[in-house]
Design an enzyme around this catalytic site. Structure first.
Site, PDB file in Angstrom:
ATOM      1  N   GLY A 140       9.197  -5.102  -8.760  1.00 21.51           N
ATOM      2  CA  GLY A 140      10.069  -4.008  -9.172  1.00 21.51           C
ATOM      3  C   GLY A 140      11.541  -4.335  -8.950  1.00 21.51           C
ATOM      4  O   GLY A 140      11.906  -4.993  -7.973  1.00 21.51           O
ATOM      5  N   LYS A 141      12.380  -3.821  -9.863  1.00 18.22           N
ATOM      6  CA  LYS A 141      13.827  -3.994  -9.700  1.00 18.22           C
ATOM      7  C   LYS A 141      14.371  -3.142  -8.561  1.00 18.22           C
ATOM      8  O   LYS A 141      15.513  -3.305  -8.157  1.00 18.22           O
ATOM      9  CB  LYS A 141      14.538  -3.595 -10.992  1.00 18.22           C
ATOM     10  CG  LYS A 141      14.429  -4.609 -12.098  1.00 18.22           C
ATOM     11  CD  LYS A 141      15.414  -4.204 -13.187  1.00 18.22           C
ATOM     12  CE  LYS A 141      15.234  -5.029 -14.426  1.00 18.22           C
ATOM     13  NZ  LYS A 141      16.135  -4.573 -15.498  1.00 18.22           N
ATOM     14  N   GLY A 159       0.805  -1.216   0.000  1.00 17.13           N
ATOM     15  CA  GLY A 159       0.000   0.000   0.000  1.00 17.13           C
ATOM     16  C   GLY A 159       0.836   1.263   0.000  1.00 17.13           C
ATOM     17  O   GLY A 159       2.027   1.247  -0.302  1.00 17.13           O
ATOM     18  N   ASN A 160       0.163   2.390   0.324  1.00 18.97           N
ATOM     19  CA  ASN A 160       0.772   3.719   0.204  1.00 18.97           C
ATOM     20  C   ASN A 160       1.346   3.886  -1.209  1.00 18.97           C
ATOM     21  O   ASN A 160       2.532   4.146  -1.400  1.00 18.97           O
ATOM     22  CB  ASN A 160       1.835   3.943   1.285  1.00 18.97           C
ATOM     23  CG  ASN A 160       2.228   5.411   1.338  1.00 18.97           C
ATOM     24  OD1 ASN A 160       3.374   5.768   1.184  1.00 18.97           O
ATOM     25  ND2 ASN A 160       1.254   6.275   1.518  1.00 18.97           N
ATOM     26  N   HIS A 175       2.463   4.776  -4.884  1.00 16.95           N
ATOM     27  CA  HIS A 175       3.006   5.928  -5.600  1.00 16.95           C
ATOM     28  C   HIS A 175       3.166   5.537  -7.065  1.00 16.95           C
ATOM     29  O   HIS A 175       2.817   4.411  -7.466  1.00 16.95           O
ATOM     30  CB  HIS A 175       4.342   6.370  -4.973  1.00 16.95           C
ATOM     31  CG  HIS A 175       5.303   5.246  -4.763  1.00 16.95           C
ATOM     32  ND1 HIS A 175       5.880   4.561  -5.793  1.00 16.95           N
ATOM     33  CD2 HIS A 175       5.757   4.651  -3.615  1.00 16.95           C
ATOM     34  CE1 HIS A 175       6.666   3.620  -5.325  1.00 16.95           C
ATOM     35  NE2 HIS A 175       6.603   3.636  -4.004  1.00 16.95           N
ATOM     36  N   GLY A 196       5.559   4.571  -8.749  1.00 18.92           N
ATOM     37  CA  GLY A 196       6.305   3.324  -8.959  1.00 18.92           C
ATOM     38  C   GLY A 196       5.361   2.121  -8.954  1.00 18.92           C
ATOM     39  O   GLY A 196       5.404   1.270  -9.853  1.00 18.92           O
ATOM     40  N   HIS A 197       4.478   2.063  -7.944  1.00 17.69           N
ATOM     41  CA  HIS A 197       3.512   0.949  -7.895  1.00 17.69           C
ATOM     42  C   HIS A 197       2.589   0.977  -9.109  1.00 17.69           C
ATOM     43  O   HIS A 197       2.260  -0.061  -9.676  1.00 17.69           O
ATOM     44  CB  HIS A 197       2.617   1.071  -6.653  1.00 17.69           C
ATOM     45  CG  HIS A 197       3.326   0.901  -5.357  1.00 17.69           C
ATOM     46  ND1 HIS A 197       3.532   1.940  -4.487  1.00 17.69           N
ATOM     47  CD2 HIS A 197       3.873  -0.190  -4.775  1.00 17.69           C
ATOM     48  CE1 HIS A 197       4.163   1.501  -3.412  1.00 17.69           C
ATOM     49  NE2 HIS A 197       4.389   0.214  -3.560  1.00 17.69           N
ATOM     50  N   GLN A 227       7.714  -9.499   7.832  1.00 14.54           N
ATOM     51  CA  GLN A 227       8.956  -9.037   7.198  1.00 14.54           C
ATOM     52  C   GLN A 227       9.556  -7.807   7.885  1.00 14.54           C
ATOM     53  O   GLN A 227      10.510  -7.231   7.383  1.00 14.54           O
ATOM     54  CB  GLN A 227       8.752  -8.792   5.701  1.00 14.54           C
ATOM     55  CG  GLN A 227       7.888  -7.610   5.332  1.00 14.54           C
ATOM     56  CD  GLN A 227       7.545  -7.594   3.853  1.00 14.54           C
ATOM     57  OE1 GLN A 227       6.758  -8.411   3.383  1.00 14.54           O
ATOM     58  NE2 GLN A 227       8.107  -6.665   3.093  1.00 14.54           N
ATOM     59  N   GLN A 284      14.925  -8.972  -3.581  1.00 11.96           N
ATOM     60  CA  GLN A 284      13.592  -9.565  -3.412  1.00 11.96           C
ATOM     61  C   GLN A 284      13.116 -10.205  -4.717  1.00 11.96           C
ATOM     62  O   GLN A 284      12.614 -11.336  -4.728  1.00 11.96           O
ATOM     63  CB  GLN A 284      12.619  -8.481  -2.961  1.00 11.96           C
ATOM     64  CG  GLN A 284      11.157  -8.865  -3.057  1.00 11.96           C
ATOM     65  CD  GLN A 284      10.236  -7.825  -2.454  1.00 11.96           C
ATOM     66  OE1 GLN A 284      10.128  -7.743  -1.251  1.00 11.96           O
ATOM     67  NE2 GLN A 284       9.553  -7.047  -3.270  1.00 11.96           N
TER      68      GLN A 284
HETATM   69  O1  PAF Z   1       7.823  -5.177  -2.026  1.00 12.75           O
HETATM   70  C1  PAF Z   1       6.869  -5.159  -1.214  1.00 12.75           C
HETATM   71  O2  PAF Z   1       6.080  -4.204  -1.147  1.00 12.75           O
HETATM   72  C2  PAF Z   1       6.692  -6.328  -0.263  1.00 12.75           C
HETATM   73  O3  PAF Z   1       7.921  -6.855   0.137  1.00 12.75           O
HETATM   74  C3  PAF Z   1       5.771  -7.423  -0.810  1.00 12.75           C
HETATM   75  C4  PAF Z   1       6.352  -8.072  -2.043  1.00 12.75           C
HETATM   76  C5  PAF Z   1       4.419  -6.826  -1.142  1.00 12.75           C
HETATM   77  C6  PAF Z   1       5.575  -8.523   0.239  1.00 12.75           C
HETATM   78  O4  PAF Z   1       4.996  -8.015   1.398  1.00 12.75           O
END
Ligand code: PAF
Length: 286
Positions: A144-145, A27-28, A30, A32-33, A57, A150
């Site tokens: 995303g890179k 969430g939140n 921007h 990029g998302h 996490q 990740q």
């Molecule tokens: O990149 C993120 O926003 C988080 O690590 C993800 C992949 C949504 C997992 O909680």
């Protein structure tokens, strides 16, 4: 856009879909998302997004409680992007019983770089992504890179567990001055925001020095170590507290050996550094 909060509702919405494209987020949202949503739409239909701030996490001293939660605003952004379903579970839905089964990435990938400074981080990420994949069952998913490590961990996880989801990498979206977009940028004070440009600037300088060395066929493993430590010093002298500036092989994030240094397109430089109370990460493929 349908906003669903339970796995049952989500599955009912997606029944019979053959090319679901999924973008998991916390969430939140921007720009990029939103670019991830657009890339997802190029690769599948319908596009499903999730918003879940995943406690697993976050370390005990990290920003789980103050992580920005802006659901209403996020919903209107996703609606404008034409997202079909938003899955926004609460903690009881995602973790109705303590999550005792966890996905543990291999140490040589999960315990280095981010994993070294945020112990358990990638176990939390891999576990929730595995669980979200079980809920959504997407054919493609976009990562995303910006979160380079990740992306690599999730891609390997899919390979090793034979998860039938193709992982699509998305380029990092930056502010005009080069700062990589991140939900955590909003923690920066105006002065820190001005200073923050030095992270990407430093990565560009590292990339330039590596390329110059490659061009003159003279780049050694020791030169790379010198370039990394010079970059770390530049940041720290400006008041940053740097966890790492690391030049690694793109394929496995291992230290490059002499034979990896000569060919262009093999390396990536990754960095994590704290500006005041805000920890920023960034990377650049070289
Ligand atoms: O990149 C993120 O926003 C988080 O690590 C993800 C992949 C949504 C997992 O909680």
């Amino acid at each position: 856009m349908k906003v669903v909060h339970t796995i049952q509702e989500l599955r009912a919405q997606l029944r019979g879909q053959l090319r679901t494209a999924f973008v998991p987020t916390m969430g939140n949202l921007h720009e990029g998302h939103l670019s991830l949503m657009r890339l997802a739409a190029d690769h599948g239909d319908p596009v499903v997004a999730s918003i879940f701030v995943n406690r697993l996490q976050f370390g005990p001293n990290e920003d789980f409680d103050r992580y920005p939660r802006t659901l209403e605003d996020d919903i209107s952004k996703l609606e404008k992007e034409g997202v079909y379903v938003l899955f926004a579970p609460d903690e009881r839905e995602m973790y109705p019983v303590p999550q005792e089964y966890r996905v543990s990435p291999p140490q040589d990938l999960g315990d280095i770089l981010e994993g070294e400074f945020r112990p358990g981080f990638f176990i939390g990420v891999a576990t929730v992504v595995m669980k979200l994949f079980q809920c959504v069952q997407p054919q493609v998913s976009v990562f995303g890179k910006k979160d380079y490590q990740q992306l690599m961990i999730i891609r390997r996880m899919c390979g090793q567990f034979s998860i039938p989801t193709e992982i699509i990498p998305a380029e990092t979206i930056r502010e005009p001055d080069g700062l990589a977009m991140s939900s955590r940028n909003r923690y920066l004070s105006p002065e820190e925001r001005q200073e923050s440009v030095w992270l990407s600037r430093t990565l560009h300088e590292v990339a330039k020095r590596i390329r110059d060395g490659q061009a003159s066929c003279s780049l050694s493993v020791d030169d790379v170590a010198d370039i990394e430590s010079a970059a770390l010093q530049v940041l720290n002298q400006r008041g940053w507290k740097t966890d790492y500036v690391a030049v690694r092989r793109r394929t496995d994030l291992k230290l490059p050996a002499a034979q990896d240094l000569q060919s262009p397109g093999e390396l990536v430089v990754l960095a994590a550094s704290k500006l005041g109370a805000t920890r920023l990460i960034d990377n650049l493929e070289i």
